[in-house]
Write a protein that holds these residues in place. Structure first.
Motif, PDB file in Angstrom:
ATOM      1  N   LYS A 556       0.807  -1.250   0.017  1.00 24.03           N
ATOM      2  CA  LYS A 556       0.112   0.060  -0.005  1.00 24.03           C
ATOM      3  C   LYS A 556       1.070   1.183   0.130  1.00 24.03           C
ATOM      4  CE  LYS A 556      -3.304  -2.251   2.632  1.00 24.03           C
ATOM      5  NZ  LYS A 556      -4.334  -2.439   4.114  1.00 24.03           N
ATOM      6  N   GLN A 557       1.992   1.200   0.775  1.00 22.30           N
ATOM      7  CA  GLN A 557       2.937   2.298   0.863  1.00 22.30           C
ATOM      8  C   GLN A 557       3.920   2.493  -0.502  1.00 22.30           C
ATOM      9  OE1 GLN A 557       4.852   2.525   4.545  1.00 22.30           O
ATOM     10  NE2 GLN A 557       3.334   1.317   5.491  1.00 22.30           N
ATOM     11  N   GLY A 558       4.047   1.499  -1.340  1.00 19.55           N
ATOM     12  CA  GLY A 558       4.632   1.675  -2.644  1.00 19.55           C
ATOM     13  C   GLY A 558       5.358   0.447  -3.073  1.00 19.55           C
ATOM     14  N   PHE A 559       5.629  -0.470  -2.429  1.00 24.51           N
ATOM     15  CA  PHE A 559       6.007  -1.653  -3.061  1.00 24.51           C
ATOM     16  C   PHE A 559       5.572  -2.341  -4.280  1.00 24.51           C
ATOM     17  CE2 PHE A 559       9.098  -3.060   0.802  1.00 24.51           C
ATOM     18  CZ  PHE A 559      10.212  -2.346   0.111  1.00 24.51           C
ATOM     19  N   SER A 560       6.116  -2.580  -5.431  1.00 23.17           N
ATOM     20  CA  SER A 560       5.320  -3.275  -6.613  1.00 23.17           C
ATOM     21  C   SER A 560       5.806  -4.346  -6.890  1.00 23.17           C
ATOM     22  CB  SER A 560       5.582  -2.066  -7.718  1.00 23.17           C
ATOM     23  OG  SER A 560       5.101  -0.909  -7.659  1.00 23.17           O
ATOM     24  N   ALA A 561       6.524  -5.206  -6.010  1.00 21.46           N
ATOM     25  CA  ALA A 561       7.232  -6.574  -6.383  1.00 21.46           C
ATOM     26  C   ALA A 561       7.959  -6.876  -5.221  1.00 21.46           C
ATOM     27  CB  ALA A 561       7.819  -6.780  -7.490  1.00 21.46           C
ATOM     28  N   ALA A 562       8.121  -8.180  -5.029  1.00 18.46           N
ATOM     29  CA  ALA A 562       8.762  -8.751  -3.938  1.00 18.46           C
ATOM     30  C   ALA A 562       9.442 -10.014  -4.321  1.00 18.46           C
ATOM     31  CB  ALA A 562       7.892  -8.693  -2.543  1.00 18.46           C
ATOM     32  N   VAL A 563      10.589 -10.465  -3.661  1.00 17.04           N
ATOM     33  CA  VAL A 563      11.281 -11.532  -3.712  1.00 17.04           C
ATOM     34  C   VAL A 563      11.550 -12.264  -2.360  1.00 17.04           C
ATOM     35  CG1 VAL A 563      13.319 -12.748  -4.994  1.00 17.04           C
ATOM     36  CG2 VAL A 563      12.089 -10.748  -5.955  1.00 17.04           C
ATOM     37  N   TYR A 564      11.150 -13.503  -2.203  1.00 13.21           N
ATOM     38  CA  TYR A 564      11.523 -14.157  -0.762  1.00 13.21           C
ATOM     39  C   TYR A 564      12.663 -15.449  -1.034  1.00 13.21           C
ATOM     40  CZ  TYR A 564      11.000 -17.232   3.174  1.00 13.21           C
ATOM     41  OH  TYR A 564      11.504 -17.959   4.304  1.00 13.21           O
ATOM     42  N   THR A 565      13.405 -14.854   0.033  1.00  8.38           N
ATOM     43  CA  THR A 565      14.453 -15.970  -0.101  1.00  8.38           C
ATOM     44  C   THR A 565      14.376 -17.135   0.835  1.00  8.38           C
ATOM     45  OG1 THR A 565      16.272 -14.147  -0.269  1.00  8.38           O
ATOM     46  CG2 THR A 565      16.895 -16.128   0.553  1.00  8.38           C
ATOM     47  N   GLN A 566      14.491 -18.504   0.173  1.00 12.05           N
ATOM     48  CA  GLN A 566      14.602 -18.606  -1.278  1.00 12.05           C
ATOM     49  C   GLN A 566      13.739 -20.161  -1.651  1.00 12.05           C
ATOM     50  OE1 GLN A 566      18.750 -19.298  -1.795  1.00 12.05           O
ATOM     51  NE2 GLN A 566      18.901 -20.404   0.144  1.00 12.05           N
ATOM     52  N   THR A 567      14.004 -20.572  -2.576  1.00 12.13           N
ATOM     53  CA  THR A 567      13.142 -21.754  -3.329  1.00 12.13           C
ATOM     54  C   THR A 567      13.562 -22.871  -2.470  1.00 12.13           C
ATOM     55  OG1 THR A 567      12.934 -20.813  -5.493  1.00 12.13           O
ATOM     56  CG2 THR A 567      12.597 -23.232  -5.388  1.00 12.13           C
ATOM     57  N   THR A 568      15.090 -23.330  -2.364  1.00  6.67           N
ATOM     58  CA  THR A 568      15.549 -24.418  -1.615  1.00  6.67           C
ATOM     59  C   THR A 568      16.616 -24.062  -0.722  1.00  6.67           C
ATOM     60  OG1 THR A 568      17.222 -25.283  -3.145  1.00  6.67           O
ATOM     61  CG2 THR A 568      14.832 -25.709  -3.619  1.00  6.67           C
ATOM     62  N   ASP A 569      16.997 -24.954   0.165  1.00  7.74           N
ATOM     63  CA  ASP A 569      18.273 -24.858   0.770  1.00  7.74           C
ATOM     64  C   ASP A 569      19.380 -24.996  -0.277  1.00  7.74           C
ATOM     65  OD1 ASP A 569      16.920 -24.953   3.267  1.00  7.74           O
ATOM     66  OD2 ASP A 569      17.390 -26.827   3.693  1.00  7.74           O
ATOM     67  N   VAL A 570      20.474 -24.591  -0.015  1.00 10.27           N
ATOM     68  CA  VAL A 570      21.711 -24.632  -1.097  1.00 10.27           C
ATOM     69  C   VAL A 570      22.833 -24.865  -0.105  1.00 10.27           C
ATOM     70  CG1 VAL A 570      22.856 -23.716  -2.995  1.00 10.27           C
ATOM     71  CG2 VAL A 570      20.636 -23.142  -2.491  1.00 10.27           C
ATOM     72  N   GLU A 571      23.566 -25.794  -0.299  1.00  9.16           N
ATOM     73  CA  GLU A 571      24.765 -26.145   0.417  1.00  9.16           C
ATOM     74  C   GLU A 571      24.486 -26.143   2.050  1.00  9.16           C
ATOM     75  OE1 GLU A 571      28.465 -25.302  -1.500  1.00  9.16           O
ATOM     76  OE2 GLU A 571      27.610 -26.576  -3.494  1.00  9.16           O
ATOM     77  N   VAL A 572      25.341 -25.079   2.758  1.00 11.53           N
ATOM     78  CA  VAL A 572      25.130 -24.770   4.046  1.00 11.53           C
ATOM     79  C   VAL A 572      24.066 -23.889   4.237  1.00 11.53           C
ATOM     80  CG1 VAL A 572      27.477 -25.436   4.467  1.00 11.53           C
ATOM     81  CG2 VAL A 572      26.776 -22.890   4.082  1.00 11.53           C
ATOM     82  N   GLU A 573      23.154 -23.152   3.311  1.00 15.23           N
ATOM     83  CA  GLU A 573      22.162 -22.369   3.535  1.00 15.23           C
ATOM     84  C   GLU A 573      21.123 -23.203   3.851  1.00 15.23           C
ATOM     85  OE1 GLU A 573      21.233 -18.840   1.327  1.00 15.23           O
ATOM     86  OE2 GLU A 573      23.222 -19.294   0.260  1.00 15.23           O
ATOM     87  N   VAL A 574      20.339 -22.920   4.826  1.00 13.29           N
ATOM     88  CA  VAL A 574      19.253 -23.765   5.206  1.00 13.29           C
ATOM     89  C   VAL A 574      17.873 -22.786   5.398  1.00 13.29           C
ATOM     90  CG1 VAL A 574      20.282 -25.687   6.614  1.00 13.29           C
ATOM     91  CG2 VAL A 574      19.508 -23.432   7.808  1.00 13.29           C
ATOM     92  N   ASN A 575      17.734 -21.954   4.364  1.00 16.65           N
ATOM     93  CA  ASN A 575      16.592 -20.927   4.461  1.00 16.65           C
ATOM     94  C   ASN A 575      15.760 -21.213   3.249  1.00 16.65           C
ATOM     95  OD1 ASN A 575      18.418 -20.064   2.471  1.00 16.65           O
ATOM     96  ND2 ASN A 575      18.945 -18.192   3.896  1.00 16.65           N
ATOM     97  N   GLY A 576      15.525 -22.297   2.853  1.00 18.06           N
ATOM     98  CA  GLY A 576      14.539 -22.727   1.648  1.00 18.06           C
ATOM     99  C   GLY A 576      13.417 -23.124   2.109  1.00 18.06           C
ATOM    100  N   LEU A 577      12.373 -23.010   1.122  1.00 21.27           N
ATOM    101  CA  LEU A 577      11.028 -23.274   1.413  1.00 21.27           C
ATOM    102  C   LEU A 577      11.139 -24.977   1.175  1.00 21.27           C
ATOM    103  CD1 LEU A 577       9.325 -20.963  -1.145  1.00 21.27           C
ATOM    104  CD2 LEU A 577       9.220 -21.043   1.649  1.00 21.27           C
TER     105      LEU A 577
END
Length: 604
Positions: A556-577
């Motif tokens: 509502k305040q002005g964002f027109s797109a967004a990207v969530y991190t992230q699709t999958t875990d990758v190697e030592v990153e465990v922040n995937g969907l």
């Protein structure tokens, strides 16, 4: 006769088993379930270029010989063992699992036979992608060289061929981060958000017979405002005497035709009841493109296209919004790294390649940001078919000088060497050329977080002029300039708007990174991280919902797109969907689909 066929069948079965015995995945890290489905005699058998398809072709994927030699050595007299093409030498699925390094070169060798029915045809040798510098010999005759790790290239090998068995040798050098070339997240010492190197052949290698005069490329540009499509056809020598014909089909029925001569693009007027492409209704028209010489059709390729338009416009509140087909659309999707625990850059099967896109749609997203990597052609076709808008990053290279995130940049930009700058410009142009005709591509992203960022305004302007049909996100989360079509903010873990641009679209190019560690699905059991970590499926889902509600207010305040991190875990990153092996969806898919649909529908 039956006894003879039975004997042949046994012989083929034994030969297949012998080939299988020569290949096993390297290492003991986690793998996807698709890794178990690999048949060394039938590796990634699908036609690799659906945007320009011919009926005749021959797949060269499978077991090749390989050797690793010091830089600068001649063609080896003997080879070390087998490697499964098209998996990078560092990957498990290659059967090698070995780091190449900047002081070594990787050699490949195999034999092939040209089918007798191809006699009289020109023979093209295609590489989907090889990282990074490639040299190729056929029967000890050098047939070509190529630099660039993310785009396809082709050599006409007709004059080097024999009537009998032919010998193919490929040499690859890849300096990873020791060079200045585009390399994405590859580093020789993987850690954090930086991953295992990818060297050598990592996409399908294939042969194709063509006529003496043939089509080399098609460039398709739809125009929904004028209700027409323009198709530029390139040939091996672009003769002005050529005639081109484009037929457009809907469900097998011919709906439009156009022709041109004198090297002009073909302009095709579409029916008045034209169907538009969108994430909700991803309608694709089929095309047949023909080349005529002296009144005779000498080449024909099958393709497809979509009628759609990417643009921007101010809404009633004066906020610049992204539009699809002249209507506001909030674009929302995951940051997609495109990495695999077993194949690294290369999905183990075509089903695996499609899976991440399908799950993205299942979770209610309408967009994917393809992060500092370029995918095989079939990946983009799946996005076209399923209705997923793609933000395409340029893979980063060289080094980072300074990163300012929360203000417009007032520092010193990276001064690349002339060689480094030329490499960037060459490969960025090749990536745009390669992907131009795929309807799903909506935004080009030249730079991310100041990684190798240089001459930002100039590169953004060149990108926009070279392809005015897409939007340009000049510096995702990086050193911000008032150029291009977007101001792109990154903020972890939750959404935040700390800058706003009233002249361009303001977007949230990265946020989230919710971590959840799942035992038995980890790349390294004792080393992992996320931007924020939780212990349970329910806690992680609740945090996602909290961020989603914040995002809805910021739209509502002005964002027109967004990207969530992230699709999958990758190697030592465990922040995937999903986990890195794709065996577990880590957040509640039903809950995600509901809230994600609400976000995507916000501006409709």
């Amino acid at each position: 006769m039956i006894k003879q066929l039975f004997s042949i069948g046994i012989a083929l079965s034994l030969f297949s088993q012998m080939l299988w015995a020569q290949w096993t995945p390297a290492g003991d890290r986690i793998k996807t379930s698709w890794a178990e489905q690999i048949d060394v005699n039938n590796v990634l058998p699908e036609y690799p270029r659906p945007i320009m398809e011919r009926s005749e072709w021959s797949n060269l994927n499978g077991l090749w010989k390989y050797a690793v030699l010091p830089l600068g050595k001649s063609i080896p007299d003997s080879f070390e063992g087998d490697i499964l093409v098209p998996f990078a030498v560092e990957s498990s699925l290659s059967g090698v699992g070995r780091t190449l390094g900047e002081d070594k070169e990787l050699w490949y060798q195999r034999e092939f036979v040209i089918p007798s029915k191809w006699k009289g045809k020109r023979i093209l040798l295609h590489f989907g992608a090889v990282d990074w510098k490639t040299e190729v010999w056929v029967n000890n005759i050098k047939v070509g060289e190529h630099t660039g790790g993310f785009t396809p290239f082709t050599f006409d090998i007709t004059q080097a061929l024999k009537n009998s068995e032919n010998n193919l040798v490929v040499k690859v050098w890849d300096p990873t981060e020791k060079g200045t070339q585009p390399r994405g997240k590859q580093v020789s010492n993987p850690h954090g958000i930086w991953y295992t190197p990818v060297s050598g052949i990592w996409q399908t290698v294939w042969l194709e017979p063509v006529s003496e005069h043939y089509i080399t490329n098609i460039k398709t540009t739809p125009d929904i405002d004028l209700n027409k499509v323009k198709v530029k056809v390139d040939t091996d020598d672009n003769r002005y005497s050529d005639k081109f014909e484009v037929k457009v089909f809907e469900g097998g029925c011919l709906v439009a035709v156009g022709t041109s001569i004198n090297g002009l693009p073909v302009e095709v007027s579409m029916p008045t009841d034209v169907k538009l492409w969108s994430p909700d209704e991803p309608f694709l028209y089929q095309m047949e493109v023909s080349l005529f010489e002296g009144g005779k059709r000498v080449d024909c390729v099958r393709s497809y296209m979509a009628m759609r338009k990417y643009s921007m416009k101010r809404d009633k509140k004066g906020i610049v919004r992204l539009q699809l087909n002249n209507k506001d659309l909030f674009q929302f999707g995951p940051l997609d790294q495109g990495w695999w625990p077993d194949g690294l850059y290369t999905a183990p099967t075509d089903e695996a390649l499609c899976y991440d896109i399908k799950k993205t749609k299942d979770m209610g997203f309408n967009m994917i940001r393809k992060h500092v990597k370029v995918e095989p052609a079939r990946w983009y076709t799946y996005c076209d078919q399923m209705g997923v808008i793609v933000w395409q990053d340029m893979p980063n290279g060289d080094k980072t000088l300074e990163w300012q995130r929360k203000k417009y940049f007032d520092g010193m930009e990276l001064a690349r060497s002339p060689e480094s700058e030329a490499t960037y410009r060459k490969e960025w142009k090749e990536i745009i050329d390669y992907l131009y005709s795929y309807p799903c591509i909506g935004t080009w992203v030249p730079f991310n977080e100041a990684w190798g960022q240089f001459k930002t305004s100039e590169i953004a302007e060149w990108t926009k002029q070279y392809d005015p049909t897409r939007l340009v996100n000049p510096a995702s989360g990086g050193n911000h300039y008032t150029c291009g079509d977007m101001l792109d903010l990154h903020n972890y873990p939750g959404p935040e708007m700390y800058l706003y641009d009233a002249q361009r679209a303001t977007v949230l190019g990265e946020y989230g990174g919710i971590g959840l560690v799942l035992k038995n699905h980890l790349w390294e059991p004792n080393r992992n991280w996320g931007y924020i970590q939780f212990n349970t499926f329910m806690e992680a889902t609740a945090e996602y919902l909290k961020y989603a509600e914040t995002l809805k207010e910021l739209i509502k305040q002005g964002f027109s797109a967004a990207v969530y991190t992230q699709t999958t875990d990758v190697e030592v990153e465990v922040n995937g969907l999903m986990t890195y092996d794709r065996k577990v969806i880590k957040l509640d898919e039903v809950v995600l689909k509901k809230i994600n649909n609400e976000i995507c529908e916000t501006l409709k």
